[in-house]
Design an enzyme around this catalytic site. Sequence first.
Site, mmCIF file in Angstrom:
data_model
loop_
_atom_site.group_PDB
_atom_site.id
_atom_site.type_symbol
_atom_site.label_atom_id
_atom_site.label_comp_id
_atom_site.label_asym_id
_atom_site.label_seq_id
_atom_site.Cartn_x
_atom_site.Cartn_y
_atom_site.Cartn_z
ATOM 1 C CG ASN A 10 -1.631 1.147 1.396
ATOM 2 O OD1 ASN A 10 -2.085 2.076 0.557
ATOM 3 N ND2 ASN A 10 -2.355 1.166 2.483
ATOM 4 C CE LYS A 12 -0.181 3.233 4.637
ATOM 5 N NZ LYS A 12 -0.173 3.175 6.294
ATOM 6 C CG HIS A 94 -5.763 1.665 5.031
ATOM 7 N ND1 HIS A 94 -5.355 2.708 5.873
ATOM 8 C CD2 HIS A 94 -4.681 0.788 4.948
ATOM 9 C CE1 HIS A 94 -4.156 2.445 6.271
ATOM 10 N NE2 HIS A 94 -3.895 1.300 5.494
ATOM 11 C CD GLU A 96 -2.952 5.265 6.692
ATOM 12 O OE1 GLU A 96 -3.070 5.385 5.340
ATOM 13 O OE2 GLU A 96 -2.087 4.682 7.499
ATOM 14 C CD GLU A 166 -3.500 -2.605 7.133
ATOM 15 O OE1 GLU A 166 -2.504 -2.717 6.793
ATOM 16 O OE2 GLU A 166 -4.379 -1.983 6.726
ATOM 17 N N GLY A 172 2.261 2.238 10.663
ATOM 18 C CA GLY A 172 3.207 3.295 10.606
ATOM 19 C C GLY A 172 3.881 3.830 11.952
ATOM 20 C CB SER A 212 5.260 -1.683 11.956
ATOM 21 O OG SER A 212 4.649 -0.647 12.180
HETATM 22 P P1 PGA Z 1 2.796 0.080 7.576
HETATM 23 O O1 PGA Z 1 1.298 0.392 7.109
HETATM 24 O O2 PGA Z 1 3.228 -0.913 6.995
HETATM 25 O O3 PGA Z 1 3.579 1.304 7.333
HETATM 26 O O4 PGA Z 1 2.578 0.047 9.089
HETATM 27 C C1 PGA Z 1 0.445 -0.750 6.914
HETATM 28 C C2 PGA Z 1 -0.858 -0.285 6.017
HETATM 29 O O5 PGA Z 1 -1.483 0.707 6.411
HETATM 30 O O6 PGA Z 1 -1.463 -1.092 5.403
#
Ligand code: PGA
Length: 255
Positions: A10, A12, A94, A96, A166, A172, A212
């Site tokens: 992803n 983003k 997601h 976010e 997640e 993140g 992460s």
């Molecule tokens: P990250 O994000 O691996 O940077 O923690 C995962 C995601 O949001 O899909």
Amino acid sequence: MSRTPVVGGNFKCNGTVKFIQEHAEVLKKIENNGVEVFVCPTALHSSLLQSLMAGSHVEVAAQNMYFQKPGAWTGELAGELLVDAGIKTTLIGHSERRRIMGESNEESAKKAKRALELGLKVVFCIGETLAEREANQVDAVNFAQLEALRLITVEADWKNIVVAYEPVWSIGTGVVASPAQAQTVHESLRKWFAEKVSAKVAQEIRIQYGGSVNAKNCAELSSCKDIDGFLVGGASLKPEFLDIVKILGDTKKKM
Ligand code: PGA
């Protein structure tokens, strides 16, 4: 192991044309080692990356879509537009989108339902916040996110859905869930599917872990029986994305 492992990247809201061109050279090195691989660039970079990845093992997917038909929805992308552009898979819900853009469980579910109607595959993201975990609400939150989708789908729809668990506190942050923490949730999710949908779906549905994930922590997570792959954010922008795919494939082959 009957479920095909699956890794998603992803990107983003990241990337430049130059980065996409360079990163495509890295992604092209991903070999078919029994792992399905997709990456989600921004909508702006999607067609460029599709043309660069043609003939490779990596599918280009979308990060989001809107549940309405094409029309006066400034800034949105209707599913029909994704289909027309040759997109076959989209992330939905997601964290976010849910936490920052205020997407409700019902909206995420509606988007997923619309995507399925249009023949798209859905990677349906769920997960709890730290406060919810501390309040012992992990199952309640994840089940409610799935339940919104269950209410408007039929059993056959789930074969076109991958669930991405997640935990929000892990996305993140560099704080990865421990293999035991992740496995516990994945197992509960499978139990939920067995009770609420069917034993077949519980057995067959693929559940990715996200938050992460990197080349160092993915081996142990890969060896958990209910973890079928990863949704990777930050590390999908780096060459170590290749290592994650390889380690998952190698680990699952030995199980
Ligand atoms: P990250 O994000 O691996 O940077 O923690 C995962 C995601 O949001 O899909």
